[in-house]
Design a protein around this motif. Structure first.
Motif, PDB file in Angstrom:
ATOM      1  N   VAL A  23       0.436  29.749 -16.454  1.00  0.00           N
ATOM      2  CA  VAL A  23      -0.339  28.923 -17.379  1.00  0.00           C
ATOM      3  C   VAL A  23      -1.106  29.802 -18.360  1.00  0.00           C
ATOM      4  N   GLY A  24      -1.726  30.857 -17.869  1.00  0.00           N
ATOM      5  CA  GLY A  24      -2.474  31.757 -18.739  1.00  0.00           C
ATOM      6  C   GLY A  24      -1.601  32.386 -19.805  1.00  0.00           C
ATOM      7  N   GLU A  25      -0.393  32.748 -19.425  1.00  0.00           N
ATOM      8  CA  GLU A  25       0.536  33.374 -20.372  1.00  0.00           C
ATOM      9  C   GLU A  25       1.124  32.354 -21.352  1.00  0.00           C
ATOM     10  N   ALA A  26       1.393  31.151 -20.875  1.00  0.00           N
ATOM     11  CA  ALA A  26       2.083  30.155 -21.690  1.00  0.00           C
ATOM     12  C   ALA A  26       1.144  29.338 -22.581  1.00  0.00           C
ATOM     13  N   ALA A  27      -0.141  29.367 -22.310  1.00  0.00           N
ATOM     14  CA  ALA A  27      -1.087  28.546 -23.088  1.00  0.00           C
ATOM     15  C   ALA A  27      -1.061  28.880 -24.568  1.00  0.00           C
ATOM     16  N   GLU A  28      -0.632  30.071 -24.925  1.00  0.00           N
ATOM     17  CA  GLU A  28      -0.602  30.459 -26.344  1.00  0.00           C
ATOM     18  C   GLU A  28       0.408  29.653 -27.159  1.00  0.00           C
ATOM     19  N   VAL A  29       1.359  28.995 -26.507  1.00  0.00           N
ATOM     20  CA  VAL A  29       2.336  28.191 -27.249  1.00  0.00           C
ATOM     21  C   VAL A  29       1.843  26.762 -27.481  1.00  0.00           C
ATOM     22  N   LEU A  30       0.673  26.428 -26.948  1.00  0.00           N
ATOM     23  CA  LEU A  30       0.110  25.100 -27.141  1.00  0.00           C
ATOM     24  C   LEU A  30      -0.635  25.020 -28.466  1.00  0.00           C
ATOM     25  N   HIS A  31      -0.872  23.819 -28.916  1.00  0.00           N
ATOM     26  CA  HIS A  31      -1.735  23.591 -30.072  1.00  0.00           C
ATOM     27  C   HIS A  31      -3.109  24.184 -29.738  1.00  0.00           C
ATOM     28  N   PRO A  32      -3.822  24.752 -30.702  1.00  0.00           N
ATOM     29  CA  PRO A  32      -5.120  25.366 -30.399  1.00  0.00           C
ATOM     30  C   PRO A  32      -6.107  24.434 -29.680  1.00  0.00           C
ATOM     31  N   ARG A  33      -6.133  23.156 -30.042  1.00  0.00           N
ATOM     32  CA  ARG A  33      -7.029  22.216 -29.335  1.00  0.00           C
ATOM     33  C   ARG A  33      -6.588  22.016 -27.893  1.00  0.00           C
ATOM     34  N   GLU A  34      -5.285  21.949 -27.662  1.00  0.00           N
ATOM     35  CA  GLU A  34      -4.796  21.811 -26.280  1.00  0.00           C
ATOM     36  C   GLU A  34      -5.153  23.038 -25.466  1.00  0.00           C
ATOM     37  N   ALA A  35      -4.983  24.222 -26.048  1.00  0.00           N
ATOM     38  CA  ALA A  35      -5.322  25.459 -25.346  1.00  0.00           C
ATOM     39  C   ALA A  35      -6.808  25.485 -24.994  1.00  0.00           C
TER      40      ALA A  35
ATOM     41  N   ILE B 219      14.077  17.570 -33.079  1.00  0.00           N
ATOM     42  CA  ILE B 219      13.931  18.987 -33.426  1.00  0.00           C
ATOM     43  C   ILE B 219      13.789  19.883 -32.208  1.00  0.00           C
ATOM     44  N   GLY B 220      13.475  19.308 -31.059  1.00  0.00           N
ATOM     45  CA  GLY B 220      13.324  20.111 -29.848  1.00  0.00           C
ATOM     46  C   GLY B 220      12.395  21.285 -30.075  1.00  0.00           C
ATOM     47  N   LEU B 221      12.712  22.401 -29.473  1.00  0.00           N
ATOM     48  CA  LEU B 221      11.864  23.579 -29.572  1.00  0.00           C
ATOM     49  C   LEU B 221      12.220  24.457 -30.770  1.00  0.00           C
ATOM     50  N   SER B 222      12.982  23.902 -31.727  1.00  0.00           N
ATOM     51  CA  SER B 222      13.270  24.674 -32.934  1.00  0.00           C
ATOM     52  C   SER B 222      12.033  24.786 -33.822  1.00  0.00           C
ATOM     53  N   ASP B 223      11.063  23.907 -33.617  1.00  0.00           N
ATOM     54  CA  ASP B 223       9.779  23.967 -34.321  1.00  0.00           C
ATOM     55  C   ASP B 223       8.742  24.526 -33.346  1.00  0.00           C
ATOM     56  N   SER B 224       7.686  25.084 -33.872  1.00  0.00           N
ATOM     57  CA  SER B 224       6.636  25.651 -33.020  1.00  0.00           C
ATOM     58  C   SER B 224       5.945  24.551 -32.223  1.00  0.00           C
ATOM     59  N   PRO B 225       5.934  24.650 -30.903  1.00  0.00           N
ATOM     60  CA  PRO B 225       5.213  23.656 -30.105  1.00  0.00           C
ATOM     61  C   PRO B 225       3.727  23.612 -30.449  1.00  0.00           C
ATOM     62  N   ALA B 226       3.177  24.724 -30.922  1.00  0.00           N
ATOM     63  CA  ALA B 226       1.753  24.774 -31.270  1.00  0.00           C
ATOM     64  C   ALA B 226       1.427  23.924 -32.494  1.00  0.00           C
ATOM     65  N   ALA B 227       2.421  23.533 -33.258  1.00  0.00           N
ATOM     66  CA  ALA B 227       2.190  22.746 -34.471  1.00  0.00           C
ATOM     67  C   ALA B 227       1.941  21.268 -34.183  1.00  0.00           C
ATOM     68  N   HIS B 228       2.152  20.827 -32.957  1.00  0.00           N
ATOM     69  CA  HIS B 228       2.069  19.406 -32.615  1.00  0.00           C
ATOM     70  C   HIS B 228       1.039  19.195 -31.510  1.00  0.00           C
ATOM     71  N   TYR B 229       0.061  18.329 -31.750  1.00  0.00           N
ATOM     72  CA  TYR B 229      -0.983  18.032 -30.775  1.00  0.00           C
ATOM     73  C   TYR B 229      -0.635  16.753 -30.024  1.00  0.00           C
ATOM     74  N   VAL B 230      -0.489  16.867 -28.699  1.00  0.00           N
ATOM     75  CA  VAL B 230      -0.234  15.691 -27.858  1.00  0.00           C
ATOM     76  C   VAL B 230      -1.391  15.404 -26.916  1.00  0.00           C
ATOM     77  N   GLY B 231      -2.346  16.321 -26.824  1.00  0.00           N
ATOM     78  CA  GLY B 231      -3.540  16.119 -26.000  1.00  0.00           C
ATOM     79  C   GLY B 231      -3.326  16.438 -24.539  1.00  0.00           C
ATOM     80  N   SER B 232      -4.451  16.738 -23.883  1.00  0.00           N
ATOM     81  CA  SER B 232      -4.391  17.094 -22.466  1.00  0.00           C
ATOM     82  C   SER B 232      -5.126  16.101 -21.580  1.00  0.00           C
ATOM     83  N   GLY B 233      -5.678  15.053 -22.168  1.00  0.00           N
ATOM     84  CA  GLY B 233      -6.413  14.064 -21.384  1.00  0.00           C
ATOM     85  C   GLY B 233      -5.501  13.163 -20.576  1.00  0.00           C
ATOM     86  N   ALA B 234      -6.114  12.251 -19.855  1.00  0.00           N
ATOM     87  CA  ALA B 234      -5.352  11.320 -19.016  1.00  0.00           C
ATOM     88  C   ALA B 234      -4.427  10.441 -19.864  1.00  0.00           C
ATOM     89  N   VAL B 235      -4.840  10.176 -21.103  1.00  0.00           N
ATOM     90  CA  VAL B 235      -4.032   9.394 -22.032  1.00  0.00           C
ATOM     91  C   VAL B 235      -3.583  10.333 -23.149  1.00  0.00           C
TER      92      VAL B 235
END
Length: 146
Positions: A51-63, A94-110
């Motif tokens: 998780v620590g290593e992979a968090a960098e691919v998340l949107h900055p708010r998700e990280a 588009i799958g992972l051809s685009d940067s996953p960090a560019a899209h915010y899906v949130g980390s909350g329960a919803v």
């Protein structure tokens, strides 16, 4: 595993398209079929060090949201965020051809509100997380992420 996506004729009649998505993790496989764009993903909950290593691919708010959680909650939440994100990107086509960090899906329960899309967690067995993303029939432009 490369993702396979094709529009196919549906039993609904001439011109109707069947959209589908597939995902697997270990012995668990999920398939989604819909009359509109759909994406699905399933992943095993990762080890804490991953998780620590992979968090960098998340949107900055998700990280940042992930970093604010107690360490023992981060792996399951990361897996939930990742499955939401990958299901949405598959639904967009588009799958992972685009940067996953560019899209915010949130980390909350919803999941975060994504115009034109519904993202829902799916209960799966074992130490896995899964999500499905389905484009609405009206409203929202799937090519314009929030």
């Amino acid at each position: 595993m490369p993702r396979l996506r094709r529009a196919a004729r549906a039993a609904g009649g001439p011109g109707s398209a069947l959209h589908f998505s597939l995902s697997h993790s270990g012995d668990l496989s999920l398939l989604a079929f819909a009359a509109r764009p759909v994406g699905i993903d399933v992943e095993a909950v990762p080890a804490p060090e991953t998780v620590g290593e992979a968090a960098e691919v998340l949107h900055p708010r998700e990280a940042a949201e992930l970093a604010a959680l107690p360490a023992d909650e981060r792996p399951a939440v990361f897996a939930a965020v990742w499955t939401r994100k990958e299901a949405y990107l598959k639904g967009l086509g588009i799958g992972l051809s685009d940067s996953p960090a560019a899209h915010y899906v949130g980390s909350g329960a919803v999941p975060a509100h994504l115009p034109g899309w519904t993202i829902t967690g799916i209960e799966v067995p074992g130490d896995h997380r899964a999500a499905v993303a389905l484009r609405h029939t009206t409203g929202g432009d799937p090519a314009q992420p929030p």
